[in-house]
Design a protein around this motif. Structure first.
Motif, short mmCIF file in Angstrom:
data_model
loop_
_atom_site.label_atom_id
_atom_site.label_comp_id
_atom_site.label_asym_id
_atom_site.label_seq_id
_atom_site.Cartn_x
_atom_site.Cartn_y
_atom_site.Cartn_z
N SER A 1 -9.05 6.02 -2.35
CA SER A 1 -8.42 6.46 -1.09
C SER A 1 -7.03 7.05 -1.34
O SER A 1 -6.65 8.04 -0.70
CB SER A 1 -8.32 5.28 -0.11
OG SER A 1 -7.54 4.22 -0.64
N PHE A 2 -6.29 6.48 -2.27
CA PHE A 2 -4.93 6.95 -2.53
C PHE A 2 -4.94 8.32 -3.20
O PHE A 2 -4.17 9.21 -2.84
CB PHE A 2 -4.17 5.94 -3.39
CG PHE A 2 -4.00 4.59 -2.74
CD1 PHE A 2 -2.99 4.36 -1.81
CD2 PHE A 2 -4.87 3.55 -3.03
CE1 PHE A 2 -2.84 3.13 -1.20
CE2 PHE A 2 -4.74 2.30 -2.43
CZ PHE A 2 -3.72 2.10 -1.50
N GLN B 1 0.68 4.26 -2.80
CA GLN B 1 0.50 5.67 -2.46
C GLN B 1 1.62 6.51 -3.05
O GLN B 1 1.39 7.63 -3.53
CB GLN B 1 0.45 5.84 -0.94
CG GLN B 1 0.14 7.27 -0.50
CD GLN B 1 -1.26 7.70 -0.89
OE1 GLN B 1 -2.24 7.17 -0.40
NE2 GLN B 1 -1.35 8.68 -1.80
N SER B 2 2.83 5.98 -3.03
CA SER B 2 3.97 6.69 -3.60
C SER B 2 3.78 6.94 -5.09
O SER B 2 4.08 8.03 -5.60
CB SER B 2 5.25 5.90 -3.36
OG SER B 2 6.34 6.47 -4.05
N ASN C 1 -5.81 11.12 -0.83
CA ASN C 1 -4.64 11.47 -0.02
C ASN C 1 -3.69 12.37 -0.80
O ASN C 1 -3.17 13.37 -0.28
CB ASN C 1 -3.89 10.22 0.43
CG ASN C 1 -4.64 9.41 1.46
OD1 ASN C 1 -5.52 9.92 2.13
ND2 ASN C 1 -4.30 8.14 1.58
N SER C 2 -3.45 12.01 -2.06
CA SER C 2 -2.51 12.77 -2.89
C SER C 2 -3.02 14.18 -3.17
O SER C 2 -2.26 15.15 -3.15
CB SER C 2 -2.27 12.03 -4.21
OG SER C 2 -1.68 10.77 -3.99
N MET D 1 0.90 7.07 -6.70
CA MET D 1 -0.18 8.04 -6.87
C MET D 1 0.31 9.45 -6.58
O MET D 1 -0.01 10.39 -7.31
CB MET D 1 -1.33 7.67 -5.94
CG MET D 1 -2.63 8.39 -6.23
SD MET D 1 -3.50 7.76 -7.69
CE MET D 1 -3.23 9.11 -8.85
N ASP D 2 1.10 9.60 -5.53
CA ASP D 2 1.65 10.91 -5.19
C ASP D 2 2.50 11.46 -6.34
O ASP D 2 2.41 12.65 -6.68
CB ASP D 2 2.53 10.82 -3.93
CG ASP D 2 1.73 10.60 -2.65
OD1 ASP D 2 0.50 10.78 -2.69
OD2 ASP D 2 2.34 10.24 -1.63
N PRO E 1 0.81 -1.23 0.00
CA PRO E 1 0.00 0.00 0.00
C PRO E 1 0.83 1.27 0.00
O PRO E 1 0.46 2.26 -0.63
CB PRO E 1 -0.85 -0.13 1.27
CG PRO E 1 -0.11 -1.10 2.14
CD PRO E 1 0.54 -2.06 1.20
N SER E 2 1.96 1.27 0.70
CA SER E 2 2.78 2.49 0.73
C SER E 2 3.39 2.77 -0.64
O SER E 2 3.54 3.93 -1.04
CB SER E 2 3.88 2.37 1.79
OG SER E 2 4.81 1.35 1.45
#
Length: 387
Positions: free
Chosen positions: A357-358, A251-252, A361-362, A254-255, A247-248
């Protein structure tokens, strides 16, 4: 799912012939070889060499990916079928896919496809032979599309039907019956096919429309964003197992993509230079720069306030778009198995495909909704006007 059955299903789902077998393609072999040389925990990114892929590519060029993503360049594939097969067979972990295709793969292959957000909006057009000035002139001709389950096919069929022209597949077009035969063609083959007049037009992502315009091979007739306002074309996808295990890292990614979208919007000329100088895209700089900027629209715009000539970069996946898209898929003619549509409910399709969700957050970490021109309530009404 076995390799043979997966190949069979993908071939049937795409409606493409696979004489050499998708698993035997040079693209996939190169992807597999490259993947074997990388650290097994690094996420691998795949793309098609079109401006749709710009956020994934600029993220790499600008060094925005974390160490959890492969340090090597994203892996280039030449066809949607090859990219999809590499994704399903876990040779790559993240890709930009045509949104209708993502829905198709999830339903047909059970591939655990999960959409993370939009990669871009607009960015496609209908390009026709120079002597064609009215859509009615396409009756009796062939028009090329990049893939059956694509926004390109959906919108061009909406346009044709609005002019009382019937799209057909696997049968010759007739001027008297006002039909147009749609055929799938690789984007790189569309420009020469239009040049030798084996087709009357094509609908595809840029920079292939810009190339035809620059070389006087064809003329852009309609930007698809002038028909369906700020529609999503390609979306960012991964798989359920990647989300569960990393998951991290997801997220990375997506960021990085969201940050790249802001960079492109802030300086499109610089993005065009990075995409070509870094050899992420094989097309020449003038075509890529034109595709990202269109300083002067090459055709009349019915809705200039929509800025339909500009490829857009905002990542939030509107549920209302998914619903409207699924409704439109039900009305679209394709050459292939469409039984997956029987239980594809427009009201629930978004929830089954999207993990937002990702991306939320971004967006929050990079200025919030306002930075991307998004409404506070993250809702919109779809605007589709084929005529």
């Amino acid at each position: 799912m076995t390799e043979i059955s997966r190949r069979h299903l993908l071939a049937g789902a795409t409606g493409l012939t696979v004489a050499a077998g998708l698993f035997g393609s040079a693209d996939l072999a190169r992807s597999a070889a490259t993947a074997g040389r990388r650290h097994e925990s690094a996420l691998r990114v795949g793309y098609l060499p079109i401006t749709d892929a710009a956020p994934l590519l600029i993220a790499h060029a600008a060094g925005l990916y974390s160490a959890e993503v492969s340090a090597g360049k994203p892996v280039l594939f030449r066809s949607w079928a090859a990219l999809a097969e590499a994704f399903v067979s876990r040779q790559i972990d993240v890709a930009h896919l045509l949104m209708p295709m993502a829905l198709q793969l999830q339903r047909v292959l059970g591939a655990g496809v999960r959409m993370l957000g939009w990669n871009h909006t607009n960015g496609s057009a209908l390009t026709v032979a120079p002597d064609i000035t009215d859509l009615d002139q396409l009756a009796g001709s062939q028009v090329a599309i990049p893939f059956w389950w694509s926004i390109h096919n959906i919108i061009v069929q909406q346009m044709l039907r609005a002019h009382d022209i019937t799209p057909v597949v696997r049968r010759s077009a007739s001027r008297s019956r006002r039909t147009v035969e749609l055929i799938v063609m690789s984007p790189s083959d569309m420009v020469p096919a239009l040049a030798n007049r084996s087709i009357a037009g094509y609908v595809v992502a840029d920079p292939f429309n810009a190339i035809a315009q620059i070389k006087n091979i064809g003329r852009i007739h309609t930007f698809l964003g002038d028909v369906w306002r700020e529609h999503a074309c390609c979306v960012l996808v991964t798989r359920d197992d990647v989300i569960a295990q990393r998951p991290s890292a997801v997220q990375s990614v997506m960021d990085a993509v969201v940050a790249a979208q802001l960079r492109i919007t802030a300086d499109r000329d610089r993005a065009a230079t990075a995409l070509t100088a870094g050899r992420y895209l094989p097309q020449q700089l003038p075509a890529v720069r034109t595709a990202l900027t269109y300083p002067k629209p090459p055709c009349p715009l019915r809705h200039p306030e929509w800025l339909p000539q500009l490829v857009g970069f905002q990542p939030y996946p509107y549920p209302g778009f998914t619903r409207k898209l699924v409704e439109s898929m039900h009305d679209t003619v394709v050459d292939g198995d469409r039984r997956f549509l029987d239980d594809l409910d427009p009201a629930t399709a978004h929830r089954g495909l999207v993990d937002d969700s990702f991306v939320l957050n971004s967006i929050a970490a990079r200025g919030g909704n306002r930075a991307f021109g998004l409404p506070a309530d993250l809702s919109r009404a779809e605007q589709v006007q084929p005529l």
